[in-house]
Design an enzyme around this catalytic site. Structure first.
Site, PDB file in Angstrom:
ATOM      1  N   GLU A  58       4.761   3.399  -9.512  1.00 48.90           N
ATOM      2  CA  GLU A  58       6.326   2.260  -9.449  1.00 48.90           C
ATOM      3  C   GLU A  58       5.455   0.566  -9.065  1.00 48.90           C
ATOM      4  OE1 GLU A  58       8.823   3.567  -9.484  1.00 48.90           O
ATOM      5  OE2 GLU A  58       8.430   5.599  -8.850  1.00 48.90           O
ATOM      6  N   ASP A  95      14.902  -1.568  -6.036  1.00 43.44           N
ATOM      7  CA  ASP A  95      14.126  -0.689  -5.430  1.00 43.44           C
ATOM      8  C   ASP A  95      13.215  -2.089  -4.663  1.00 43.44           C
ATOM      9  OD1 ASP A  95      15.021   1.213  -6.757  1.00 43.44           O
ATOM     10  OD2 ASP A  95      14.107   1.089  -8.639  1.00 43.44           O
TER      11      ASP A  95
END
Length: 146
Positions: A51, A69
């Site tokens: 990620e 994000d």
């Protein structure tokens, strides 16, 4: 005469933003993520790597829903945190997204626990489904003194 700032003093101003693998494993274990909701520590390390590259300062904008994000787990502003610019933000973790970018990862751990407590579990993370789910993950904590 001018005041000299020691190396130690100058370092205290720097925020730790990128973790080493084993250092992150220790922090996540301390934060209670090892085997939380049945997911091993290795799942979390693998997910954080894919990620954010273990970078707490990482942000990524998603044009389709205008969300962003945030942080080491790339926690999304549409559902989990509030960045005060995402339309219809749910802010389920009840947290300011900026807090997820700091060197203290305990807010990110707390929110990740909330995310994984949903029926989707770690399936909430695309990177987990793509790179970690069902894989041999032993290398993610290999050599770490935990």
């Amino acid at each position: 005469s001018g005041k000299y700032i020691s190396w130690e003093d100058s370092c205290s101003y720097l925020q730790l933003q990128k973790y080493e693998r084993c250092e992150l494993a220790k922090a996540l274990k301390k934060g209670g993520l090892a085997d939380f909701k049945g997911y091993s520590l290795e799942n979390w390390i693998c997910t954080a790597f894919h990620e954010s590259g273990y970078n707490t300062a990482s942000t990524n904008y998603n044009p389709p829903d205008k969300s962003t994000d945030y942080g080491i787990f790339q926690i999304n502003s549409r559902w989990w945190c509030n960045d005060y610019k995402t339309p219809r933000s749910k802010n389920t973790c009840n947290i300011d997204c900026k807090v997820l970018l700091g060197d203290d990862i305990s807010p990110a751990i707390k929110c990740a626990k909330r995310v994984v407590s949903d029926p989707n579990g770690m399936g909430a993370w695309v990177a987990w489904k793509k790179y970690c789910k069902g894989k041999n993950l032993s290398q993610w904590t290999q050599g770490c003194k935990l």
